[in-house]
Design a protein around this motif. Structure first.
Motif, PDB file in Angstrom:
ATOM      1  N   ASN A 175       2.704  -2.072 -10.604  1.00  0.00           N
ATOM      2  CA  ASN A 175       1.736  -2.960  -9.977  1.00  0.00           C
ATOM      3  C   ASN A 175       0.867  -2.265  -8.925  1.00  0.00           C
ATOM      4  O   ASN A 175      -0.279  -2.655  -8.715  1.00  0.00           O
ATOM      5  CB  ASN A 175       2.453  -4.127  -9.301  1.00  0.00           C
ATOM      6  CG  ASN A 175       3.370  -4.865 -10.244  1.00  0.00           C
ATOM      7  OD1 ASN A 175       4.576  -4.641 -10.257  1.00  0.00           O
ATOM      8  ND2 ASN A 175       2.809  -5.722 -11.067  1.00  0.00           N
ATOM      9  N   TYR A 176       1.445  -1.282  -8.243  1.00  0.00           N
ATOM     10  CA  TYR A 176       0.766  -0.653  -7.112  1.00  0.00           C
ATOM     11  C   TYR A 176       0.822   0.863  -7.251  1.00  0.00           C
ATOM     12  O   TYR A 176       1.845   1.412  -7.679  1.00  0.00           O
ATOM     13  CB  TYR A 176       1.421  -1.077  -5.795  1.00  0.00           C
ATOM     14  CG  TYR A 176       1.452  -2.576  -5.597  1.00  0.00           C
ATOM     15  CD1 TYR A 176       2.604  -3.302  -5.876  1.00  0.00           C
ATOM     16  CD2 TYR A 176       0.323  -3.252  -5.157  1.00  0.00           C
ATOM     17  CE1 TYR A 176       2.636  -4.675  -5.710  1.00  0.00           C
ATOM     18  CE2 TYR A 176       0.348  -4.632  -4.983  1.00  0.00           C
ATOM     19  CZ  TYR A 176       1.500  -5.335  -5.269  1.00  0.00           C
ATOM     20  OH  TYR A 176       1.519  -6.694  -5.107  1.00  0.00           O
ATOM     21  N   ALA A 202       5.339   3.502   2.081  1.00  0.00           N
ATOM     22  CA  ALA A 202       4.893   2.182   1.630  1.00  0.00           C
ATOM     23  C   ALA A 202       4.750   1.227   2.793  1.00  0.00           C
ATOM     24  O   ALA A 202       5.563   1.245   3.728  1.00  0.00           O
ATOM     25  CB  ALA A 202       5.884   1.613   0.620  1.00  0.00           C
ATOM     26  N   SER A 203       3.725   0.432   2.748  1.00  0.00           N
ATOM     27  CA  SER A 203       3.566  -0.638   3.728  1.00  0.00           C
ATOM     28  C   SER A 203       3.570  -1.954   2.977  1.00  0.00           C
ATOM     29  O   SER A 203       3.215  -2.025   1.805  1.00  0.00           O
ATOM     30  CB  SER A 203       2.259  -0.470   4.496  1.00  0.00           C
ATOM     31  OG  SER A 203       1.159  -0.535   3.622  1.00  0.00           O
ATOM     32  N   GLY A 204       3.990  -2.987   3.633  1.00  0.00           N
ATOM     33  CA  GLY A 204       4.071  -4.274   2.979  1.00  0.00           C
ATOM     34  C   GLY A 204       5.514  -4.724   2.859  1.00  0.00           C
ATOM     35  O   GLY A 204       6.444  -3.971   3.118  1.00  0.00           O
ATOM     36  N   ARG A 205       5.651  -5.900   2.387  1.00  0.00           N
ATOM     37  CA  ARG A 205       6.976  -6.505   2.384  1.00  0.00           C
ATOM     38  C   ARG A 205       7.808  -6.091   1.180  1.00  0.00           C
ATOM     39  O   ARG A 205       7.295  -5.671   0.173  1.00  0.00           O
ATOM     40  CB  ARG A 205       6.828  -8.033   2.375  1.00  0.00           C
ATOM     41  CG  ARG A 205       6.051  -8.564   1.179  1.00  0.00           C
ATOM     42  CD  ARG A 205       5.880 -10.088   1.280  1.00  0.00           C
ATOM     43  NE  ARG A 205       5.106 -10.613   0.182  1.00  0.00           N
ATOM     44  CZ  ARG A 205       5.643 -10.991  -0.965  1.00  0.00           C
ATOM     45  NH1 ARG A 205       6.927 -10.877  -1.154  1.00  0.00           N
ATOM     46  NH2 ARG A 205       4.867 -11.477  -1.933  1.00  0.00           N
ATOM     47  N   ALA A 206       9.081  -6.197   1.351  1.00  0.00           N
ATOM     48  CA  ALA A 206      10.051  -6.109   0.249  1.00  0.00           C
ATOM     49  C   ALA A 206      10.096  -4.755  -0.440  1.00  0.00           C
ATOM     50  O   ALA A 206      10.385  -4.685  -1.639  1.00  0.00           O
ATOM     51  CB  ALA A 206       9.786  -7.202  -0.786  1.00  0.00           C
ATOM     52  N   PHE A 207       9.820  -3.670   0.312  1.00  0.00           N
ATOM     53  CA  PHE A 207       9.895  -2.339  -0.309  1.00  0.00           C
ATOM     54  C   PHE A 207      11.256  -2.129  -0.951  1.00  0.00           C
ATOM     55  O   PHE A 207      11.351  -1.547  -2.035  1.00  0.00           O
ATOM     56  CB  PHE A 207       9.653  -1.266   0.752  1.00  0.00           C
ATOM     57  CG  PHE A 207       9.931   0.134   0.268  1.00  0.00           C
ATOM     58  CD1 PHE A 207      11.134   0.773   0.556  1.00  0.00           C
ATOM     59  CD2 PHE A 207       8.982   0.816  -0.476  1.00  0.00           C
ATOM     60  CE1 PHE A 207      11.388   2.059   0.113  1.00  0.00           C
ATOM     61  CE2 PHE A 207       9.225   2.107  -0.934  1.00  0.00           C
ATOM     62  CZ  PHE A 207      10.428   2.727  -0.630  1.00  0.00           C
ATOM     63  N   SER A 208      12.308  -2.583  -0.301  1.00  0.00           N
ATOM     64  CA  SER A 208      13.657  -2.314  -0.790  1.00  0.00           C
ATOM     65  C   SER A 208      13.955  -2.986  -2.115  1.00  0.00           C
ATOM     66  O   SER A 208      14.961  -2.673  -2.750  1.00  0.00           O
ATOM     67  CB  SER A 208      14.691  -2.734   0.253  1.00  0.00           C
ATOM     68  OG  SER A 208      14.578  -4.123   0.511  1.00  0.00           O
ATOM     69  N   SER A 209      13.107  -3.876  -2.564  1.00  0.00           N
ATOM     70  CA  SER A 209      13.336  -4.552  -3.841  1.00  0.00           C
ATOM     71  C   SER A 209      12.561  -3.920  -4.992  1.00  0.00           C
ATOM     72  O   SER A 209      12.770  -4.281  -6.153  1.00  0.00           O
ATOM     73  CB  SER A 209      12.946  -6.022  -3.731  1.00  0.00           C
ATOM     74  OG  SER A 209      11.545  -6.167  -3.583  1.00  0.00           O
ATOM     75  N   TRP A 210      11.690  -2.956  -4.689  1.00  0.00           N
ATOM     76  CA  TRP A 210      10.827  -2.383  -5.712  1.00  0.00           C
ATOM     77  C   TRP A 210      11.472  -1.202  -6.423  1.00  0.00           C
ATOM     78  O   TRP A 210      12.186  -0.421  -5.814  1.00  0.00           O
ATOM     79  CB  TRP A 210       9.512  -1.905  -5.097  1.00  0.00           C
ATOM     80  CG  TRP A 210       8.659  -2.977  -4.529  1.00  0.00           C
ATOM     81  CD1 TRP A 210       8.624  -3.389  -3.227  1.00  0.00           C
ATOM     82  CD2 TRP A 210       7.717  -3.793  -5.225  1.00  0.00           C
ATOM     83  NE1 TRP A 210       7.720  -4.403  -3.072  1.00  0.00           N
ATOM     84  CE2 TRP A 210       7.146  -4.679  -4.279  1.00  0.00           C
ATOM     85  CE3 TRP A 210       7.296  -3.880  -6.550  1.00  0.00           C
ATOM     86  CZ2 TRP A 210       6.178  -5.629  -4.628  1.00  0.00           C
ATOM     87  CZ3 TRP A 210       6.333  -4.810  -6.879  1.00  0.00           C
ATOM     88  CH2 TRP A 210       5.788  -5.669  -5.942  1.00  0.00           C
ATOM     89  N   GLN A 216       0.850  -1.187   0.000  1.00  0.00           N
ATOM     90  CA  GLN A 216       0.000   0.000   0.000  1.00  0.00           C
ATOM     91  C   GLN A 216       0.880   1.228   0.000  1.00  0.00           C
ATOM     92  O   GLN A 216       1.884   1.283   0.713  1.00  0.00           O
ATOM     93  CB  GLN A 216      -0.929  -0.006   1.210  1.00  0.00           C
ATOM     94  CG  GLN A 216      -1.975  -1.098   1.165  1.00  0.00           C
ATOM     95  CD  GLN A 216      -2.954  -0.996   2.330  1.00  0.00           C
ATOM     96  OE1 GLN A 216      -2.580  -0.615   3.426  1.00  0.00           O
ATOM     97  NE2 GLN A 216      -4.203  -1.331   2.064  1.00  0.00           N
ATOM     98  N   LEU A 217       0.498   2.214  -0.790  1.00  0.00           N
ATOM     99  CA  LEU A 217       1.287   3.433  -0.936  1.00  0.00           C
ATOM    100  C   LEU A 217       0.451   4.629  -0.526  1.00  0.00           C
ATOM    101  O   LEU A 217      -0.716   4.743  -0.933  1.00  0.00           O
ATOM    102  CB  LEU A 217       1.744   3.598  -2.396  1.00  0.00           C
ATOM    103  CG  LEU A 217       2.528   2.440  -2.979  1.00  0.00           C
ATOM    104  CD1 LEU A 217       2.823   2.694  -4.461  1.00  0.00           C
ATOM    105  CD2 LEU A 217       3.818   2.211  -2.222  1.00  0.00           C
ATOM    106  N   GLN A 218       1.057   5.536   0.231  1.00  0.00           N
ATOM    107  CA  GLN A 218       0.368   6.731   0.720  1.00  0.00           C
ATOM    108  C   GLN A 218       1.209   7.948   0.375  1.00  0.00           C
ATOM    109  O   GLN A 218       2.261   8.156   0.966  1.00  0.00           O
ATOM    110  CB  GLN A 218       0.158   6.640   2.230  1.00  0.00           C
ATOM    111  CG  GLN A 218      -0.560   7.832   2.829  1.00  0.00           C
ATOM    112  CD  GLN A 218      -2.041   7.845   2.516  1.00  0.00           C
ATOM    113  OE1 GLN A 218      -2.678   6.802   2.436  1.00  0.00           O
ATOM    114  NE2 GLN A 218      -2.587   9.028   2.351  1.00  0.00           N
ATOM    115  N   ALA A 219       0.731   8.741  -0.577  1.00  0.00           N
ATOM    116  CA  ALA A 219       1.451   9.947  -0.998  1.00  0.00           C
ATOM    117  C   ALA A 219       0.992  11.146  -0.188  1.00  0.00           C
ATOM    118  O   ALA A 219      -0.192  11.247   0.167  1.00  0.00           O
ATOM    119  CB  ALA A 219       1.232  10.199  -2.477  1.00  0.00           C
TER     120      ALA A 219
END
Length: 122
Positions: A110-111, A23-31, A2-5
């Protein structure tokens, strides 16, 4: 994911704003993270993108030299520092996330966050 601007607002020409995207959720550092914008009556357009480790950044020609994208993987946040703002920068700004290479096409992401309004006017 989930992304919150946030961080949009009204600013005079020549002014600055800093947008944030949490950003919430897993693996932000890979996006791969991107910023896009959409003005009334226009298509959504690419603004800037940053790869997972922050080493590679990309900009639309219209913002190059004025905008800077950065990320803090420890805080799961990406930023867009906007300087020397012009009236033509007025738009709703969206952050987006994707995996893999490539960064310019909106439909590759994707998001999406909900958008934050930036208005540049005197």
């Amino acid at each position: 994911v989930q992304l919150q601007a946030s961080g949009g607002g009204l600013v005079q020409p020549g002014g600055s704003l800093r947008l944030s995207c949490a950003a919430s959720g897993r693996a932000f550092s890979s996006w791969t993270m991107g910023w896009f914008r959409q003005a009334p009556g226009k298509e959504r357009e690419f603004v800037a993108a940053i790869y997972w480790n922050g080493a590679s950044t990309y900009y639309a020609d219209s913002v190059k030299g004025r905008f800077t994208i950065s990320r803090d993987n420890a805080e799961n946040t990406v930023y867009l520092q906007m300087n020397s703002l012009k009236p033509e920068d007025t738009a709703v700004y969206y952050c987006a996330a994707k995996s893999g290479l490539g960064y310019r096409a909106p439909n590759a992401y994707n998001y999406w966050g909900q958008g934050t309004q930036v208005t540049v006017s005197s």
